[in-house]
Structures are given as structure tokens and as C-alpha cells.
Design a protein around this motif. Structure first.
Motif, short mmCIF file in Angstrom:
data_model
loop_
_atom_site.label_atom_id
_atom_site.label_comp_id
_atom_site.label_asym_id
_atom_site.label_seq_id
_atom_site.Cartn_x
_atom_site.Cartn_y
_atom_site.Cartn_z
N GLY A 16 -13.17 5.90 -7.25
CA GLY A 16 -13.64 5.02 -8.32
C GLY A 16 -12.54 4.30 -9.07
O GLY A 16 -12.80 3.55 -10.01
N ALA A 17 -11.29 4.46 -8.64
CA ALA A 17 -10.18 3.83 -9.36
C ALA A 17 -10.14 2.31 -9.18
O ALA A 17 -9.41 1.62 -9.89
N GLY A 18 -10.88 1.81 -8.19
CA GLY A 18 -10.92 0.36 -7.97
C GLY A 18 -10.11 -0.10 -6.77
O GLY A 18 -9.88 -1.30 -6.59
N GLY A 20 -10.87 -0.17 -3.51
CA GLY A 20 -11.63 -1.02 -2.58
C GLY A 20 -11.90 -2.40 -3.16
O GLY A 20 -11.75 -3.41 -2.46
N GLY A 38 -12.47 5.15 4.37
CA GLY A 38 -13.85 5.44 3.96
C GLY A 38 -14.84 4.49 4.65
O GLY A 38 -15.86 4.92 5.19
N CYS A 58 -18.70 16.46 5.79
CA CYS A 58 -17.55 16.52 4.87
C CYS A 58 -17.73 15.50 3.75
O CYS A 58 -17.52 15.81 2.57
N LEU A 64 -12.61 16.38 2.31
CA LEU A 64 -11.89 15.48 3.21
C LEU A 64 -12.25 15.77 4.66
O LEU A 64 -12.51 16.92 5.03
N VAL A 65 -12.24 14.73 5.46
CA VAL A 65 -12.38 14.86 6.92
C VAL A 65 -11.04 15.38 7.44
O VAL A 65 -9.98 15.04 6.88
N ILE A 70 -8.54 11.78 11.12
CA ILE A 70 -8.22 10.58 10.35
C ILE A 70 -6.94 9.92 10.85
O ILE A 70 -6.87 8.70 11.00
N ARG A 128 -17.84 4.88 -13.39
CA ARG A 128 -17.78 3.86 -12.33
C ARG A 128 -18.54 4.31 -11.08
O ARG A 128 -19.24 3.52 -10.44
N LEU A 129 -18.36 5.59 -10.73
CA LEU A 129 -19.01 6.07 -9.50
C LEU A 129 -20.53 6.17 -9.69
O LEU A 129 -21.30 5.84 -8.78
N HIS A 143 -21.46 -3.04 -9.61
CA HIS A 143 -21.67 -1.94 -10.56
C HIS A 143 -22.81 -2.36 -11.47
O HIS A 143 -22.85 -3.52 -11.92
N ARG A 165 -24.02 5.02 -2.59
CA ARG A 165 -23.38 5.90 -1.61
C ARG A 165 -23.82 7.35 -1.85
O ARG A 165 -23.90 7.80 -2.99
N ARG A 204 -8.43 -1.39 -16.82
CA ARG A 204 -8.55 -2.70 -17.47
C ARG A 204 -9.47 -3.55 -16.61
O ARG A 204 -9.89 -3.10 -15.54
P1 AP5 Z 1 -14.24 0.87 -6.03
O1 AP5 Z 1 -13.37 -0.33 -5.86
O2 AP5 Z 1 -15.36 1.06 -5.05
O3 AP5 Z 1 -13.34 2.19 -6.13
P2 AP5 Z 1 -12.50 2.96 -5.04
O4 AP5 Z 1 -11.20 3.36 -5.64
O5 AP5 Z 1 -12.43 2.18 -3.75
O6 AP5 Z 1 -13.41 4.25 -4.90
P3 AP5 Z 1 -13.95 5.07 -3.66
O7 AP5 Z 1 -14.97 6.03 -4.21
O8 AP5 Z 1 -14.39 4.19 -2.53
O9 AP5 Z 1 -12.68 5.85 -3.23
P4 AP5 Z 1 -12.61 7.12 -2.40
O10 AP5 Z 1 -11.16 7.14 -2.07
O11 AP5 Z 1 -13.14 8.34 -3.01
O12 AP5 Z 1 -13.65 6.86 -1.21
P5 AP5 Z 1 -13.43 6.52 0.31
O13 AP5 Z 1 -14.49 5.56 0.69
O14 AP5 Z 1 -12.02 6.20 0.60
O15 AP5 Z 1 -14.83 0.82 -7.52
C1 AP5 Z 1 -15.72 1.81 -7.97
C2 AP5 Z 1 -16.74 1.18 -8.96
O16 AP5 Z 1 -16.04 0.74 -10.11
C3 AP5 Z 1 -17.46 -0.07 -8.40
O17 AP5 Z 1 -18.76 -0.06 -8.85
C4 AP5 Z 1 -16.67 -1.26 -8.99
O18 AP5 Z 1 -17.51 -2.38 -9.19
C5 AP5 Z 1 -16.20 -0.67 -10.32
N1 AP5 Z 1 -14.88 -1.18 -10.71
C6 AP5 Z 1 -13.81 -1.39 -9.90
N2 AP5 Z 1 -12.76 -1.82 -10.62
C7 AP5 Z 1 -13.17 -1.85 -11.91
C8 AP5 Z 1 -12.52 -2.21 -13.13
N3 AP5 Z 1 -11.24 -2.61 -13.16
N4 AP5 Z 1 -13.23 -2.12 -14.29
C9 AP5 Z 1 -14.53 -1.72 -14.27
N5 AP5 Z 1 -15.20 -1.37 -13.14
C10 AP5 Z 1 -14.52 -1.44 -11.97
O19 AP5 Z 1 -13.71 7.94 0.99
C11 AP5 Z 1 -14.99 8.51 1.05
C12 AP5 Z 1 -14.92 9.83 1.81
O20 AP5 Z 1 -14.47 9.61 3.16
C13 AP5 Z 1 -13.94 10.87 1.25
O21 AP5 Z 1 -14.50 11.62 0.20
C14 AP5 Z 1 -13.67 11.71 2.50
O22 AP5 Z 1 -14.73 12.58 2.79
C15 AP5 Z 1 -13.61 10.65 3.59
N6 AP5 Z 1 -12.26 10.11 3.76
C16 AP5 Z 1 -11.87 8.81 3.55
N7 AP5 Z 1 -10.55 8.69 3.78
C17 AP5 Z 1 -10.10 9.91 4.15
C18 AP5 Z 1 -8.81 10.42 4.48
N8 AP5 Z 1 -7.72 9.62 4.47
N9 AP5 Z 1 -8.71 11.73 4.79
C19 AP5 Z 1 -9.78 12.54 4.82
N10 AP5 Z 1 -11.02 12.12 4.48
C20 AP5 Z 1 -11.17 10.82 4.16
#
Ligand code: AP5
Length: 218
Positions: A16-18, A20, A38, A58, A64-65, A70, A128-129, A143, A165, A204
């Protein structure tokens, strides 16, 4: 606006840090591949592949996977022709063994240029999440409050239906944040030691964060 960016960047940060949101925009502006582990895993789940079936358990549990799965996926992806010169890695590496494996697979000529850490307080991440919605068709990220679509439930970019999600449910979010603290946060010290880390205040507005990233990456 087309921009020229540093070649090989990692976006590090809690769920949720932003990462993506910013990676999609920067990758489009710089014409470089946005490699999100992801998104790659969710595509495998949607396609019903063996990897997708293994990963789904997972992911839904907020775990984590396994690293070997990965690492193999990312190494294959960065060897593709469009990724030879530059990329933004979003969500990888997120364990020390993944970071070490990435280093082993990059030659001196293709080494990492920059690692950006997105800092956001945990209560903000949870909000955010909880409100995140993703387009099921084009993958655009929205969002319900911070970045709403004009028509509720429908993507402004393509008209596709918005979905939540499965790992954004509160049970999984708590686990994901815990996994971030224990397994991914140690990478900050790793990349600080390698003199690659730049930290940004990502609590921000998306536009302010984008402008700061542009300065770091150009
Ligand atoms: P968004 O940009 O979607 O945030 P994000 O940082 O990309 O968050 P994710 O939840 O996608 O990160 P993640 O690392 O947990 O998930 P991933 O898909 O990699 O923004 C979030 C929300 O906030 C949105 O609604 C957006 O509009 C809003 N927003 C953004 N910026 C903002 C701002 N500045 N101000 C206000 N609002 C804002 O991974 C998912 C799963 O896959 C993992 O849990 C794991 O099971 C697996 N996986 C993925 N990669 C690996 C790996 N390398 N190793 C093992 N398992 C893995």
C-alpha cells in the motif's frame, strides 16, 4: 511527457505504499518495463497455471511465495529483449536471499542503478489497502476515497469493472504488514550498505511523490 530515466531501479516499500501507482506512471513516461512480481503472480492465478495455483494460497494468506519460484520468474523476465537495458522492479526483491540472487544475476554492466524506499506510516497503509480497487481489465489502480473513479465500480481508463484484491481483506493485511517488517525491511540496511538506497516520504499526494521520484530517477 517522455523522460529519460536511470536504467535499473527497485521500488521497495510496505503493502500500500504506492509502489505500483508510481511505477506504472514512471514506466509509461520513460518507456521502460514495469516488472511487478505481484501482477505477474496474479496473472498466473487468473490463468489457472500450476504456478498460479501454488501461489494463490500464499498470497491470500498474506505470506510470501517461495524465493526459488520468484527468483526464477524474475530472472526469466529480465532476460527478455525489452528488459535488457532498463526496468523498474516493483515488489522484488523482498527477502535477503532474493536480493542476493538478483545481484548474482546482474553483471557489472547491468548492475542496479537505484533502490527507492517508499516510507508511509502503518495506519495510512491500512486505509489505502482497505479502499484500493483495481480494474479487472486494464489493471489501473484506484481508491474509493483518495483516487475515485467518476462512475462507482467502473474504471475511468477503460470502463472495466473494479475489483478488490483478495489479499486486501483485513485478515491478510495484518499478516502482510508483519511479513514486510520481518522479511523485507531488513533490505533497507542491505541497500544502504551498497550505497543504492534513496528514501522518500510517500505519505504525500501522488503528484508530489511522482515529482520527487522524477528528480531521483532522471
Ligand atoms: P498501490 O500503488 O497499489 O500500492 P503498492 O505499494 O503497489 O501496494 P501492493 O499492496 O500492491 O504491494 P505489495 O508489495 O504488498 O503487493 P504485491 O502485489 O507486490 O497503492 C495502494 C492504494 O493506495 C491504491 O488504492 C492507490 O490508489 C492508493 N495510493 C497510492 N499512492 C497514494 C498516495 N500518494 N496518496 C494516497 N493514496 C495513494 O504482492 C502481492 C503478494 O504476491 C504478496 O503478498 C506475496 O504473496 C506475493 N509476492 C509478490 N512479490 C513477491 C516476492 N518478491 N516474493 C514473494 N512473494 C511475492
Amino acid at each position: 511527457m517522455a523522460v529519460t530515466m536511470k536504467s535499473r531501479c527497485v521500488f521497495l516499500g510496505a503493502p500500500g505504499a504506492g509502489k505500483g501507482t508510481q511505477a506504472k506512471k514512471l514506466a509509461a513516461a520513460g518507456s521502460v518495463p514495469h516488472i511487478s512480481t505481484g501482477d505477474m503472480l496474479r496473472a498466473q492465478v487468473a490463468a489457472g497455471t500450476t504456478l498460479g495455483r501454488q501461489a494463490k494460497g500464499c498470497m491470500d494468506a498474506g505470506q510470501l511465495v517461495p524465493d526459488d519460484v520468484i527468483v526464477a520468474m524474475v530472472v526469466a523476465r529480465i532476460a527478455e529483449p525489452d528488459a535488457r537495458a532498463a526496468w523498474i522492479l516493483d515488489g522484488f526483491p523482498r527477502t535477503l536471499p532474493q536480493a542476493e540472487a538478483l545481484d548474482r544475476n546482474l553483471s557489472r554492466a547491468s548492475a542496479l542503478s537505484l533502490v527507492v524506499s517508499f516510507a508511509v506510516p502503518e495506519p495510512v497503509l491500512v486505509g489505502r489497502l482497505a479502499g484500493r480497487r483495481t480494474c479487472g481489465k486494464c489493471g489501473a489502480i484506484w481508491h474509493v476515497q483518495n483516487h475515485p473513479t467518476r462512475r462507482p465500480g467502473l474504471c475511468d481508463a477503460c470502463g472495466g469493472e473494479l475489483v478488490q484484491r483478495s489479499d486486501d481483506r483485513p485478515e491478510a493485511v495484518g499478516k502482510r504488514l508483519e511479513v514486510y517488517r520481518s522479511q523485507t525491511a531488513p533490505l533497507l540496511a542491505y541497500y544502504r550498505d551498497h550505497r543504492l538506497l534513496r528514501e522518500i516520504d510517500a505519505d504525500r499526494s501522488p503528484d508530489v511523490v511522482y515529482q520527487e521520484l522524477l528528480k531521483l530517477m532522471q
